[in-house]
Structure formats: structure tokens, C-alpha cells
Motif scaffolding. Structure first.
Motif: not given
Lengths: 129, 129
Positions: A111-113, A117-119, A121-122, B74, B76-77, B80
DNA sequence: ATGAGGGTTCCAGTCAGGGGAAGGTCAAGA
DNA sequence: TCTTGACCTTCCCCTGACTGGAACCCTCAT
């Protein structure tokens, strides 16, 4: 000894000590004023309980362990079996948690963090494939 | 879909699904007969919840994760960070359990496990030194 | 009409205590 | 003597994430 004394000497909260009496693990006497009156043997039992709980034994295991401890004619095999079963449960829990950790670790790494929004994890949780 | 269908398709017990509705994680419609009436999106949410729970996230974490999932804007941070905090808790639990296991393992190894009463496990619990 | 197999609500229990209220007791200081 | 503060007591509710069970309703097939 009053409950505050055994509490500080055993390291167990007073609440816990009362609870242990409630469920019959210890049986302190009472003073004339209604206060619990602990003997050295009670303190010793509480310390025993504290150590057993710290090793993750359940209350029921503790009850059994105390009974074995007080039974001069016990067989160490009984103690060992209880401990081994407990050990197996701990091992199983560790394995479960490690599996979780490994999966989660992968996801977090991917995950970029950042503020986008791209994730992954989700994506994984939502059942991507 | 009735609850039995979503239960078998999501792998979650019907009781759990009712509970999730109770605490507001899902909001299935109702049929005329009073039965819960689940749409595909409900099933999808339940699957999401099942996977998040399997990774050890708390219900409150799941609530947050679902909200993030549904929030198109959202970051992604945020996801994360939640995952990392959870990861840290898992790590801590693993460490605790490993410490228990190591201690217990030593004790078990030292116990003869025969018919004699002599037992290093009980000795340790009773505060030998 | 009846029985099986869905569904519904609500209540209680799990585990190992923790928090807090309402009140009794005790020793020391003013 | 009175009061203050630190103890102690019991009692009940709360936690997390469900699970079990009772009592009851709905639907469909026989």
C-alpha cells in the motif's frame, strides 16, 4: 492482613482478589468488622494464581493446578499433561497470529500510503482476485 | 436472499449476520413477511467483514474500513495507518505468547511426567527460587 | 392437517475481571 | 469530640464478539 496489603504484596488488584474469592479460589477469613482477613497461605495462593495466569492458564486450569499443588500424592504426569495441552493451545494461537501478521504485512507493504484512494488492502478485503 | 442464503454464501453464521445488523454494519431490507431481504451489495459487505475479521480487525476497525472502502475520495494512507496499528498489536500479542510458550516449554521439559509428585512446574508456580 | 425447515425477537451466558455508586470502619489530627 | 481521608464492604452494570436457547411465526409439501 487486609486486602490492600495482599494486593500490593501479590501484585493483584483488590478487585481480582475479591473475584477469586467469589469463584472459590481462595477463602480468606473475616475480621469482626467484616473485612477480609488474609493469612500468609492466602497470599501464597494468590501469588501462585498470579504466576499461573501470567503463563496464560485459564481460571479453571488454575483451579486444577492449585488442587494438584495441594495434593501431596499427585502424579507429576497430571501436571505435565495440563501444561502440555495449554502449550499446544498457545502454539496454535501463535500460528494463527503469525498467519494474520504475514498476510497483513504483505498488504501493508503493497500500500502506497499516500493521498490517493487506490489501496491494495481494501482491494483484498473486498475480494479482489 | 434470505438470511440462510447469505449465511451459506458468506460463510458467516446467521446469528453473526443478525448481530452485524444490530450494531449497524449492514442494513438489509425486509420482505412483507418480516424476513430480512439481502441484496448482492449486502452479501459483498458481509464477505468484506468476514475477511477483515479473519485478519483480526476489531468490529470498530471493520466499521472504519468499510467507511473508507465506500469513500471514493479516501486516502490510502488512512487505510495503511489503521492496518499498521493493527499489525503492531498483533506483533505484541505474538511476542507475549512466545514468552509464555518459552517459559512453559522450559518447565514442561523439566518435568518427569511420571507417577511421582515431584514437579518443577508446580515448584515454579509456587514461587521456588 | 400436519410436519419439517425456514424465519423472527428477546434474554442470558461466555471470560476474567474493571468501573463506579452507596455506604460502613478506622486512625490521626484540630 | 469532630472531622477528614483512606480504607473496606456489597451491588450492579460494562466489556467483545458473538453463541445458545426459548417461544413464536411463515411457507411449502405431503
Amino acid at each position: 492482613m487486609n486486602i490492600g496489603d495482599v494486593s500490593s504484596r501479590s501484585g493483584l488488584p483488590a478487585k481480582t482478589i475479591r473475584y477469586y474469592e467469589d469463584i472459590g479460589l481462595i477463602k480468606p477469613h473475616r475480621s469482626a468488622n467484616g473485612y477480609r482477613c488474609f493469612a500468609e497461605t492466602d497470599l501464597h495462593k494468590l501469588a501462585f494464581l498470579g504466576r499461573a495466569r501470567a503463563l496464560g492458564f485459564t481460571i479453571e486450569d488454575c483451579r486444577t493446578l492449585m488442587a494438584l499443588y495441594e495434593d501431596e500424592s499427585r502424579a507429576s504426569a497430571d501436571v505435565k499433561q495440563l501444561a502440555q495441552e495449554h502449550l499446544a493451545k498457545i502454539q496454535a494461537k501463535i500460528a494463527d497470529l503469525q498467519a494474520m501478521r504475514d498476510t497483513l504485512d504483505e498488504l501493508v507493504k503493497g500500500c502506497a500510503g499516500d493521498s490517493r484512494p487506490d489501496c491494495p488492502i481494501l482491494k483484498d478485503l473486498s475480494g479482489k482476485r
